[in-house]
Design a protein around this motif. Structure first.
Motif, PDB file in Angstrom:
ATOM      1  N   ILE A 121      69.691  31.627 -18.440  1.00  0.00           N
ATOM      2  CA  ILE A 121      69.009  32.815 -17.922  1.00  0.00           C
ATOM      3  C   ILE A 121      69.157  32.898 -16.415  1.00  0.00           C
ATOM      4  CG2 ILE A 121      66.726  33.840 -17.540  1.00  0.00           C
ATOM      5  CD1 ILE A 121      66.007  33.004 -20.395  1.00  0.00           C
ATOM      6  N   ARG A 122      69.077  31.761 -15.744  1.00  0.00           N
ATOM      7  CA  ARG A 122      69.227  31.770 -14.284  1.00  0.00           C
ATOM      8  C   ARG A 122      70.658  32.119 -13.886  1.00  0.00           C
ATOM      9  NH1 ARG A 122      64.394  30.398 -12.741  1.00  0.00           N
ATOM     10  NH2 ARG A 122      63.162  28.863 -13.898  1.00  0.00           N
ATOM     11  N   GLN A 123      71.634  31.670 -14.669  1.00  0.00           N
ATOM     12  CA  GLN A 123      73.021  32.071 -14.400  1.00  0.00           C
ATOM     13  C   GLN A 123      73.198  33.582 -14.557  1.00  0.00           C
ATOM     14  OE1 GLN A 123      75.937  29.996 -16.745  1.00  0.00           O
ATOM     15  NE2 GLN A 123      75.992  28.228 -15.399  1.00  0.00           N
ATOM     16  N   ILE A 124      72.666  34.127 -15.646  1.00  0.00           N
ATOM     17  CA  ILE A 124      72.789  35.569 -15.888  1.00  0.00           C
ATOM     18  C   ILE A 124      72.120  36.351 -14.761  1.00  0.00           C
ATOM     19  CG2 ILE A 124      72.181  37.449 -17.467  1.00  0.00           C
ATOM     20  CD1 ILE A 124      72.154  35.268 -19.710  1.00  0.00           C
ATOM     21  N   ASP A 125      70.964  35.891 -14.338  1.00  0.00           N
ATOM     22  CA  ASP A 125      70.247  36.568 -13.261  1.00  0.00           C
ATOM     23  C   ASP A 125      71.075  36.579 -11.974  1.00  0.00           C
ATOM     24  OD1 ASP A 125      67.639  37.774 -12.383  1.00  0.00           O
ATOM     25  OD2 ASP A 125      67.696  36.083 -10.976  1.00  0.00           O
ATOM     26  N   ARG A 126      71.760  35.490 -11.693  1.00  0.00           N
ATOM     27  CA  ARG A 126      72.601  35.444 -10.484  1.00  0.00           C
ATOM     28  C   ARG A 126      73.770  36.417 -10.586  1.00  0.00           C
ATOM     29  NH1 ARG A 126      71.272  29.778 -10.672  1.00  0.00           N
ATOM     30  NH2 ARG A 126      73.161  29.289 -11.846  1.00  0.00           N
ATOM     31  N   ILE A 127      74.354  36.547 -11.774  1.00  0.00           N
ATOM     32  CA  ILE A 127      75.441  37.516 -11.945  1.00  0.00           C
ATOM     33  C   ILE A 127      74.930  38.931 -11.695  1.00  0.00           C
ATOM     34  CG2 ILE A 127      77.078  38.538 -13.568  1.00  0.00           C
ATOM     35  CD1 ILE A 127      77.224  35.833 -14.986  1.00  0.00           C
ATOM     36  N   ALA A 128      73.796  39.274 -12.319  1.00  0.00           N
ATOM     37  CA  ALA A 128      73.237  40.619 -12.160  1.00  0.00           C
ATOM     38  C   ALA A 128      72.868  40.883 -10.702  1.00  0.00           C
ATOM     39  CB  ALA A 128      72.009  40.777 -13.061  1.00  0.00           C
ATOM     40  N   LEU A 129      72.320  39.884 -10.020  1.00  0.00           N
ATOM     41  CA  LEU A 129      71.948  40.035  -8.615  1.00  0.00           C
ATOM     42  C   LEU A 129      73.179  40.283  -7.754  1.00  0.00           C
ATOM     43  CD1 LEU A 129      69.526  39.895  -6.647  1.00  0.00           C
ATOM     44  CD2 LEU A 129      70.006  37.450  -6.390  1.00  0.00           C
ATOM     45  N   ARG A 130      74.242  39.531  -8.024  1.00  0.00           N
ATOM     46  CA  ARG A 130      75.479  39.708  -7.262  1.00  0.00           C
ATOM     47  C   ARG A 130      76.061  41.101  -7.483  1.00  0.00           C
ATOM     48  NH1 ARG A 130      80.055  38.427  -9.657  1.00  0.00           N
ATOM     49  NH2 ARG A 130      79.189  36.621 -10.762  1.00  0.00           N
ATOM     50  N   ARG A 131      75.878  41.640  -8.681  1.00  0.00           N
ATOM     51  CA  ARG A 131      76.426  42.957  -9.005  1.00  0.00           C
ATOM     52  C   ARG A 131      75.451  44.096  -8.696  1.00  0.00           C
ATOM     53  NH1 ARG A 131      80.730  42.212 -13.188  1.00  0.00           N
ATOM     54  NH2 ARG A 131      80.373  44.396 -13.711  1.00  0.00           N
ATOM     55  N   SER A 132      74.249  43.742  -8.188  1.00  0.00           N
ATOM     56  CA  SER A 132      73.196  44.729  -7.891  1.00  0.00           C
ATOM     57  C   SER A 132      72.854  45.557  -9.120  1.00  0.00           C
ATOM     58  CB  SER A 132      73.630  45.646  -6.729  1.00  0.00           C
ATOM     59  OG  SER A 132      73.843  44.904  -5.559  1.00  0.00           O
ATOM     60  N   GLU A 133      72.737  44.872 -10.250  1.00  0.00           N
ATOM     61  CA  GLU A 133      72.427  45.528 -11.514  1.00  0.00           C
ATOM     62  C   GLU A 133      71.228  44.857 -12.176  1.00  0.00           C
ATOM     63  OE1 GLU A 133      73.701  48.183 -12.702  1.00  0.00           O
ATOM     64  OE2 GLU A 133      75.613  48.436 -11.648  1.00  0.00           O
ATOM     65  N   THR A 134      70.691  45.517 -13.191  1.00  0.00           N
ATOM     66  CA  THR A 134      69.689  44.935 -14.071  1.00  0.00           C
ATOM     67  C   THR A 134      70.351  44.688 -15.420  1.00  0.00           C
ATOM     68  OG1 THR A 134      67.927  46.145 -12.950  1.00  0.00           O
ATOM     69  CG2 THR A 134      67.427  45.272 -15.138  1.00  0.00           C
ATOM     70  N   ALA A 135      69.940  43.620 -16.109  1.00  0.00           N
ATOM     71  CA  ALA A 135      70.605  43.270 -17.362  1.00  0.00           C
ATOM     72  C   ALA A 135      69.602  42.993 -18.469  1.00  0.00           C
ATOM     73  CB  ALA A 135      71.494  42.039 -17.153  1.00  0.00           C
ATOM     74  N   ILE A 136      70.031  43.236 -19.684  1.00  0.00           N
ATOM     75  CA  ILE A 136      69.316  42.769 -20.859  1.00  0.00           C
ATOM     76  C   ILE A 136      70.164  41.678 -21.517  1.00  0.00           C
ATOM     77  CG2 ILE A 136      68.090  44.922 -21.283  1.00  0.00           C
ATOM     78  CD1 ILE A 136      70.153  45.498 -23.511  1.00  0.00           C
ATOM     79  N   ILE A 137      69.515  40.810 -22.286  1.00  0.00           N
ATOM     80  CA  ILE A 137      70.198  39.719 -22.970  1.00  0.00           C
ATOM     81  C   ILE A 137      70.077  39.940 -24.471  1.00  0.00           C
ATOM     82  CG2 ILE A 137      70.310  37.230 -23.316  1.00  0.00           C
ATOM     83  CD1 ILE A 137      68.909  36.911 -20.589  1.00  0.00           C
TER      84      ILE A 137
END
Length: 274
Positions: A121-137
């Motif tokens: 989850i922390r990895q996914i959050d870092r990807i979304a943060l880098r892309r300036s997006e919000t994500a669902i899992i």
């Protein structure tokens, strides 16, 4: 809104010397505007390669499945290659967390699937943060039934809502959504990514190295790769494998980088000598 499609994998007896039983979780991060397109592309690849409608594909298909005997050898490799090339085409990012089940967490508790979920989850959050997006899992429903699904979701809530304030995920919109991979081709791709990466790390020599290096590794982002797109826990034991398996020249611990291979860690000479 972007989406991360996740699955898990187990490797009870790795052939790599010095490595304990592994559990893994991970998958693929898909830009929101590309989810439908990728699902259609993968479905078309299934039709092209003869995968029957409604038939699930997996990295290691069950013996009683169509894929076990109906798509083998070079034909299966070509199918996986085409599916993963479509992932690259739409801008997918892959990430995987692999945990040694015989290890402990930083606070001394046993490393479990819930701990691997926290790291993912922390990895996914870092990807979304880098892309300036919000994500669902979106996750494949755990095989242990309702009770296992509840344990997984409870662990995810703990990370998303009750984690430490300085490290609370900021870009995950909701608790993970569980469904069956039988109905979603992208979740089947997640199985291929996680299972292949796990076998590669575990030392499987025949099938996984080529698919991982040629098709999955290019989907991973990070320099160094270890600790960002792929995490091996405990890093105190496996950090040098970031060098031998993924080509990393340094290992990041907090804000500090250390050259690899490092004298302080096992696997100093190669990936087979702990």
């Amino acid at each position: 809104m972007d989406a991360f499609f996740a699955d898990d994998s187990l490797q009870a007896s790795p052939s790599r010397p010095g490595m304990g039983p592994l559990l893994a979780t991970g998958g693929l991060y898909v830009p929101g505007g590309q989810v439908r397109r990728l699902e259609d592309l993968v479905d078309a690849a299934c039709e092209k390669h003869g995968v029957p409608k409604g038939e699930e594909f997996k990295w290691s298909p069950r013996r009683d499945s169509w894929m076990h005997g109906g798509l083998t050898g070079p034909s299966r490799a070509a199918f996986f290659g085409e599916v993963l090339s479509h992932c690259a085409e739409v801008g997918v990012e892959a990430c995987v967390v692999i945990v040694d089940k015989d290890s402990s967490t930083p606070i001394g508790s046993k490393a479990t699937a819930e701990y691997a979920t926290e790291l993912l989850i922390r990895q996914i959050d870092r990807i979304a943060l880098r892309r300036s997006e919000t994500a669902i899992i979106v996750v494949d429903r755990p095989g242990g039934g309702r009770a296992e699904e509840e344990r997984f979701l409870t662990a995810a809530v703990d990370v998303l809502k009750y984690g430490s304030k300085h490290d609370l995920p900021k870009r995950i919109a909701l608790n993970p959504l569980c469904t069956t991979s039988h109905f979603i081709r992208i979740l089947q791709v997640a199985d291929v990514i996680v299972s292949c990466a796990t076998q590669f790390v575990a030392g499987e020599p025949r099938f996984s190295p080529g698919v991982f290096r040629d098709r999955i590794r290019p989907l991973m982002r990070g320099n160094p790769l270890g600790g960002s797109a792929i995490t091996l826990h405990p890093e105190a034991r496996y950090a040098n494998l970031y060098h031998w398996l993924f080509g990393d020249l340094k290992f990041m611990r907090g804000a500090f980088g250390y050259s690899l291979p490092d004298l302080a860690y096992p696997y100093l000479k190669d990936d087979s000598t702990p």
